[in-house]
Design an enzyme around this catalytic site. Structure first.
Site, PDB file in Angstrom:
ATOM      1  N   ASN A  48     -18.539  29.525  31.232  1.00 49.92           N
ATOM      2  CA  ASN A  48     -17.497  29.415  30.218  1.00 49.92           C
ATOM      3  C   ASN A  48     -18.076  28.486  29.148  1.00 49.92           C
ATOM      4  O   ASN A  48     -18.434  27.349  29.458  1.00 49.92           O
ATOM      5  CB  ASN A  48     -16.264  28.814  30.915  1.00 49.92           C
ATOM      6  CG  ASN A  48     -15.295  28.128  29.973  1.00 49.92           C
ATOM      7  OD1 ASN A  48     -15.259  28.417  28.780  1.00 49.92           O
ATOM      8  ND2 ASN A  48     -14.499  27.210  30.514  1.00 49.92           N
TER       9      ASN A  48
ATOM     10  N   LYS B  44     -16.571  27.121  26.740  1.00 49.73           N
ATOM     11  CA  LYS B  44     -15.561  26.162  26.253  1.00 49.73           C
ATOM     12  C   LYS B  44     -15.560  26.147  24.712  1.00 49.73           C
ATOM     13  O   LYS B  44     -15.777  27.182  24.089  1.00 49.73           O
ATOM     14  CB  LYS B  44     -15.817  24.772  26.855  1.00 49.73           C
ATOM     15  CG  LYS B  44     -15.896  24.817  28.384  1.00 49.73           C
ATOM     16  CD  LYS B  44     -15.847  23.458  29.031  1.00 49.73           C
ATOM     17  CE  LYS B  44     -15.937  23.635  30.545  1.00 49.73           C
ATOM     18  NZ  LYS B  44     -15.835  22.391  31.286  1.00 49.73           N
TER      19      LYS B  44
ATOM     20  N   HIS C 251      -7.752  27.481  33.579  1.00 48.21           N
ATOM     21  CA  HIS C 251      -8.799  26.460  33.725  1.00 48.21           C
ATOM     22  C   HIS C 251      -8.144  25.083  33.747  1.00 48.21           C
ATOM     23  O   HIS C 251      -7.138  24.854  33.084  1.00 48.21           O
ATOM     24  CB  HIS C 251      -9.787  26.560  32.553  1.00 48.21           C
ATOM     25  CG  HIS C 251     -10.977  25.661  32.734  1.00 48.21           C
ATOM     26  ND1 HIS C 251     -10.942  24.336  32.382  1.00 48.21           N
ATOM     27  CD2 HIS C 251     -12.213  25.890  33.244  1.00 48.21           C
ATOM     28  CE1 HIS C 251     -12.123  23.789  32.671  1.00 48.21           C
ATOM     29  NE2 HIS C 251     -12.910  24.712  33.192  1.00 48.21           N
TER      30      HIS C 251
ATOM     31  N   GLU D 114      -8.794  22.382  32.328  1.00 51.93           N
ATOM     32  CA  GLU D 114      -8.597  21.759  31.006  1.00 51.93           C
ATOM     33  C   GLU D 114      -7.337  22.307  30.347  1.00 51.93           C
ATOM     34  O   GLU D 114      -6.617  21.595  29.640  1.00 51.93           O
ATOM     35  CB  GLU D 114      -9.838  21.988  30.124  1.00 51.93           C
ATOM     36  CG  GLU D 114     -11.008  21.118  30.584  1.00 51.93           C
ATOM     37  CD  GLU D 114     -12.381  21.674  30.280  1.00 51.93           C
ATOM     38  OE1 GLU D 114     -12.498  22.633  29.487  1.00 51.93           O
ATOM     39  OE2 GLU D 114     -13.361  21.147  30.854  1.00 51.93           O
TER      40      GLU D 114
ATOM     41  N   GLU E 238     -12.254  25.305  41.192  1.00 52.10           N
ATOM     42  CA  GLU E 238     -12.833  24.267  40.350  1.00 52.10           C
ATOM     43  C   GLU E 238     -12.008  22.986  40.475  1.00 52.10           C
ATOM     44  O   GLU E 238     -11.030  22.798  39.743  1.00 52.10           O
ATOM     45  CB  GLU E 238     -12.826  24.719  38.886  1.00 52.10           C
ATOM     46  CG  GLU E 238     -13.619  25.992  38.657  1.00 52.10           C
ATOM     47  CD  GLU E 238     -14.142  26.062  37.224  1.00 52.10           C
ATOM     48  OE1 GLU E 238     -15.321  26.338  37.059  1.00 52.10           O
ATOM     49  OE2 GLU E 238     -13.365  25.801  36.289  1.00 52.10           O
TER      50      GLU E 238
ATOM     51  N   GLY F 139     -17.065  18.646  34.368  1.00 52.56           N
ATOM     52  CA  GLY F 139     -17.452  17.952  33.143  1.00 52.56           C
ATOM     53  C   GLY F 139     -18.353  16.747  33.367  1.00 52.56           C
ATOM     54  O   GLY F 139     -18.703  16.402  34.508  1.00 52.56           O
TER      55      GLY F 139
ATOM     56  N   SER G  76     -19.551  20.921  37.862  1.00 53.49           N
ATOM     57  CA  SER G  76     -20.844  20.216  37.883  1.00 53.49           C
ATOM     58  C   SER G  76     -21.920  20.933  38.705  1.00 53.49           C
ATOM     59  O   SER G  76     -22.737  20.294  39.363  1.00 53.49           O
ATOM     60  CB  SER G  76     -20.680  18.771  38.362  1.00 53.49           C
ATOM     61  OG  SER G  76     -19.929  18.029  37.421  1.00 53.49           O
TER      62      SER G  76
HETATM   63  P1  PGA Z   1     -19.188  21.886  34.345  1.00 50.95           P
HETATM   64  O1  PGA Z   1     -17.976  22.816  33.917  1.00 50.95           O
HETATM   65  O2  PGA Z   1     -20.160  22.730  35.129  1.00 50.95           O
HETATM   66  O3  PGA Z   1     -19.776  21.409  33.045  1.00 50.95           O
HETATM   67  O4  PGA Z   1     -18.634  20.778  35.183  1.00 50.95           O
HETATM   68  C1  PGA Z   1     -17.404  23.697  34.845  1.00 50.95           C
HETATM   69  C2  PGA Z   1     -16.179  24.354  34.291  1.00 50.95           C
HETATM   70  O5  PGA Z   1     -15.397  23.722  33.583  1.00 50.95           O
HETATM   71  O6  PGA Z   1     -15.959  25.542  34.577  1.00 50.95           O
END
Ligand code: PGA
Length: 264
Positions: free
Chosen positions: A9, A11, A97, A99, A169, A175, A215
């Site tokens: 993704n 973002k 998601h 976020e 997730e 993040g 991550s």
């Molecule tokens: P990240 O993001 O691998 O940078 O932690 C994962 C995600 O938000 O799907």
């Protein structure tokens, strides 16, 4: 489960030109991998979607949107509808998601409306679930995941199971400030998700891929992909350049194939 599912993704990163270059680089660097063995997908920003569909063969890279309103049209300023996304050659709608849940007030019930709408419009609904740090510390990770999933899939017919993908997730793993889940913990949560999917979709649940995200990077991808209940990886930062993303794919694919062989 024959194919590995692996995607990113983007973002709120990358311009149209950067997205196009990324996709073309990724297609080039993964052309040796049969798509019978891997489902590769990228979820760019809305503005880059149309050019993205022309930048690559959609057989080699599936594309998706990061969100979608559930209504086909209406007075919903700032929203994008399934009809609008249907005009593009998209396969996937990412829904829920963390976020969006944490920063934009998305609820389990809103997620459910989007999942039903995505299925009705013939998209794959990539439903993201995951507990927060507080929920984990309170010992309610399993309950949280199961509640999120049961609400997300309310009234989804088992006939639509082939239109559902799940990403586990955990919010605390996502993040720059996140800590990746240990492979064992992630696998245990995937098992909870798979059990819950069976409650919701019956036998058809077995075809629903459950991907881990949070991550993921080159170093930890190996340990994650060998876990029994992990069907793929949903990667953020570590996959935003074609070369390092392709290296992760080259690392995990043989491990995935060995795992599949051992299951037969
Ligand atoms: P990240 O993001 O691998 O940078 O932690 C994962 C995600 O938000 O799907």
């Amino acid at each position: 489960m024959k194919k590995i599912y692996i995607g990113t993704n983007l973002k709120m990163f990358k311009t149209i030109a950067q997205t196009t270059a990324f996709l073309q680089g990724l297609e080039e660097r993964t052309k040796h991998v049969s798509r019978d063995e891997m489902c590769l997908f990228v979820i760019p920003s809305y503005t880059a979607l149309e050019s993205a569909t022309k930048a690559v063969s959609l057989d080699s890279v599936k594309l998706g949107a990061q969100n979608m309103h559930w209504e086909s049209q209406g007075a919903f300023t700032g929203e994008i509808s399934p009809m609008m996304l249907k005009e593009l050659d998209l396969d996937i709608i990412e829904i829920g998601h963390s976020e969006r849940r944490q920063q934009f007030g998305e609820t389990d019930y809103g997620v459910n409306k989007k999942v039903l709408s995505a299925c009705a419009h013939g998209f794959i609904a990539l439903v993201c679930v995951g507990e927060t740090r507080e929920q984990k510390d309170a010992g309610i990770s399993e309950e949280t995941l199961s509640a999120q999933l049961k609400i997300a899939l309310m009234n989804v017919s088992p006939d639509n199971a082939d239109k559902i993908w799940i990403a586990y997730e955990p919010a605390w793993a996502i993040g720059a400030g996140g800590t990746p889940a240990s492979p064992e913990y992630a696998n245990d949560m995937h098992k909870v998700i798979k059990r819950t999917l069976r409650d919701c979709l019956g036998d058809r649940a077995d075809s629903v891929p459950v991907l881990y995200g949070g991550s993921v990077n080159y170093e930890n991808s190996r340990e994650l992909i060998v876990q029994d209940a992990i069907d793929g990886l949903f990667i953020g930062r570590a996959a935003w350049e074609a070369e390092p993303f392709a290296k992760i794919i080259d690392l995990v694919l043989p491990l995935w194939k060995e795992k599949m062989k051992a299951k037969v």
